[in-house]
Design a protein around this motif. Sequence first.
Motif, mmCIF file in Angstrom:
data_model
loop_
_atom_site.group_PDB
_atom_site.id
_atom_site.type_symbol
_atom_site.label_atom_id
_atom_site.label_comp_id
_atom_site.label_asym_id
_atom_site.label_seq_id
_atom_site.Cartn_x
_atom_site.Cartn_y
_atom_site.Cartn_z
ATOM 1 N N LEU A 162 0.818 -1.215 0.000
ATOM 2 C CA LEU A 162 0.000 0.000 0.000
ATOM 3 C C LEU A 162 0.850 1.262 0.000
ATOM 4 C CD1 LEU A 162 -2.812 -0.913 2.572
ATOM 5 C CD2 LEU A 162 -2.829 -1.209 0.087
ATOM 6 N N SER A 163 2.020 1.188 0.646
ATOM 7 C CA SER A 163 2.831 2.400 0.814
ATOM 8 C C SER A 163 4.078 2.426 -0.060
ATOM 9 C CB SER A 163 3.244 2.540 2.286
ATOM 10 O OG SER A 163 3.915 1.370 2.724
ATOM 11 N N ALA A 164 4.369 1.314 -0.783
ATOM 12 C CA ALA A 164 5.567 1.277 -1.622
ATOM 13 C C ALA A 164 5.543 2.421 -2.635
ATOM 14 C CB ALA A 164 5.656 -0.065 -2.343
ATOM 15 N N ASN A 165 6.696 3.077 -2.800
ATOM 16 C CA ASN A 165 6.815 4.223 -3.712
ATOM 17 C C ASN A 165 5.731 5.268 -3.428
ATOM 18 O OD1 ASN A 165 7.945 5.746 -5.745
ATOM 19 N ND2 ASN A 165 6.805 4.726 -7.379
ATOM 20 N N LYS A 166 5.524 5.524 -2.125
ATOM 21 C CA LYS A 166 4.537 6.520 -1.660
ATOM 22 C C LYS A 166 3.120 6.228 -2.177
ATOM 23 C CE LYS A 166 8.111 10.036 -1.261
ATOM 24 N NZ LYS A 166 8.652 11.307 -1.764
ATOM 25 N N GLY A 167 2.834 4.953 -2.294
ATOM 26 C CA GLY A 167 1.483 4.557 -2.691
ATOM 27 C C GLY A 167 1.260 4.474 -4.190
ATOM 28 N N GLN A 168 2.268 4.838 -4.975
ATOM 29 C CA GLN A 168 2.081 4.886 -6.430
ATOM 30 C C GLN A 168 1.932 3.488 -7.037
ATOM 31 O OE1 GLN A 168 1.618 7.837 -8.066
ATOM 32 N NE2 GLN A 168 0.959 6.491 -9.729
ATOM 33 N N HIS A 169 2.706 2.522 -6.511
ATOM 34 C CA HIS A 169 2.605 1.160 -7.048
ATOM 35 C C HIS A 169 1.188 0.613 -6.914
ATOM 36 C CE1 HIS A 169 6.699 0.549 -8.165
ATOM 37 N NE2 HIS A 169 7.170 0.695 -6.945
ATOM 38 N N PHE A 170 0.608 0.826 -5.740
ATOM 39 C CA PHE A 170 -0.735 0.285 -5.517
ATOM 40 C C PHE A 170 -1.761 0.996 -6.390
ATOM 41 C CE2 PHE A 170 -4.646 -0.392 -2.924
ATOM 42 C CZ PHE A 170 -4.676 -1.774 -3.066
ATOM 43 N N LYS A 171 -1.572 2.277 -6.543
ATOM 44 C CA LYS A 171 -2.468 3.053 -7.409
ATOM 45 C C LYS A 171 -2.385 2.536 -8.849
ATOM 46 C CE LYS A 171 -3.520 7.849 -8.651
ATOM 47 N NZ LYS A 171 -3.067 9.258 -8.546
ATOM 48 N N ASN A 172 -1.161 2.281 -9.314
ATOM 49 C CA ASN A 172 -0.965 1.755 -10.666
ATOM 50 C C ASN A 172 -1.615 0.382 -10.824
ATOM 51 O OD1 ASN A 172 0.534 4.020 -11.190
ATOM 52 N ND2 ASN A 172 2.530 3.004 -11.038
#
Length: 404
Positions: A163-173
């Motif tokens: 959820l927080s990896a790369n400031k949440g960007q991975h999960f968003k992607n």
Amino acid sequence: MKNHNFIDLFAGASGMSEGFIKAGFNPVAHIEMNEEACFTIKTRSAYHYLKSENKLDVYYSYLKKEINREEFYKNIPDEILNSVINVEIDDNSIKDIFKKLVKEKGNIDLIIGGPPCQAYSLLGRHHDNIENDPRNKLYIQYGRFLKEFSPKAFVFENVPGILSANKGQHFKNLKTYFRKLGYEVYHDTLDASDYGVVQARKRIIIIGWKKESDFGFPDFEKSEKKYTVNEAFQDLPKLKPGEGYQYINYKEQKNKYLEKFNLRNGIDFVTQHISRPHNKRDLAIYKTAIRKWNHEQIRMKYPDLPEELKTHKNESSFIDRFKVVNGTGVSHTVVAHIAKDGHYYIHPDEEQCRSISVREAARLQSFPDDFYFEGSRSAAFKQIGNAVPPLMAYAIAKKMKDLL
């Protein structure tokens, strides 16, 4: 009720699959890159086949080493053994995998699995180049299976760090990608101890539904009470450090916990109750840690050790490297590092004074006792540490089957 077909991606030792099979799902393929884990899946697939044919005596002969693996597999149809595909899922292999599974197109109800999670774990983030770690993009390979087989739903499991990896960007992607493939995507954090597992293990579960059959995030049925590690270990014979048995009889009858969750599974002996050896210094440290925990409920920190037991001068990082499993509650999270050493998983019984055995680790993960892990002791520990607890998977699977 029809048996829903599923594919298990990044299957590991098939802990997640075990829960889905118990709920009545039918595995058509397991895909896993680790060879020893693949043999574990083949052996477990053989168990399920022999059980359906009322021939479990053949399986028990194998567990007792009366026949070797080659002889054992001769009793199993090739199509079952060949459904375990030992390959790393990447751009080079994926077309060949699809060719092997071409008959399954239009025949898959569900895809399950969780890509390797080291890249998302807090431990993994110490690597210098973590943002470019190819494991961060494995959800794209997962999505290619969704595109190819168009299942009604999917279940994707990972560590909370996703959820927080790369400031949440991975999960968003990840969510954006799965939605583009035609799925409504939901997630929540589940704790394995809510589902009969004697372990505090938090995992992110992502559920995807085809848009025409959107049920949101399901409400999974929780266990009415939490059980303890001592209840999970109660019937296992006591071991000295370095002692172990490929199979041995239980020392007592099953208790309510083992009965309720069927961990003994009808078998009258326990397999792979094997502990690792320890040197005298480690044993002295273990004894100190066990006493401090059992009598004072205090976790021993490295600086607390007597000087003669210290091996290095670093007293500021990893100071809790020696940790006793909580016998009167649930264990802390079992991870793959247990394959390296047992310092973080010390048995709570001072009389035994050792790290936990392979079977005890499997019990903490809720694997039934007739579940056999192929490979060395270290390989077995690694497979167990990386696994999805079957009891948690079963809770998910029961609800998913109802909704499907």
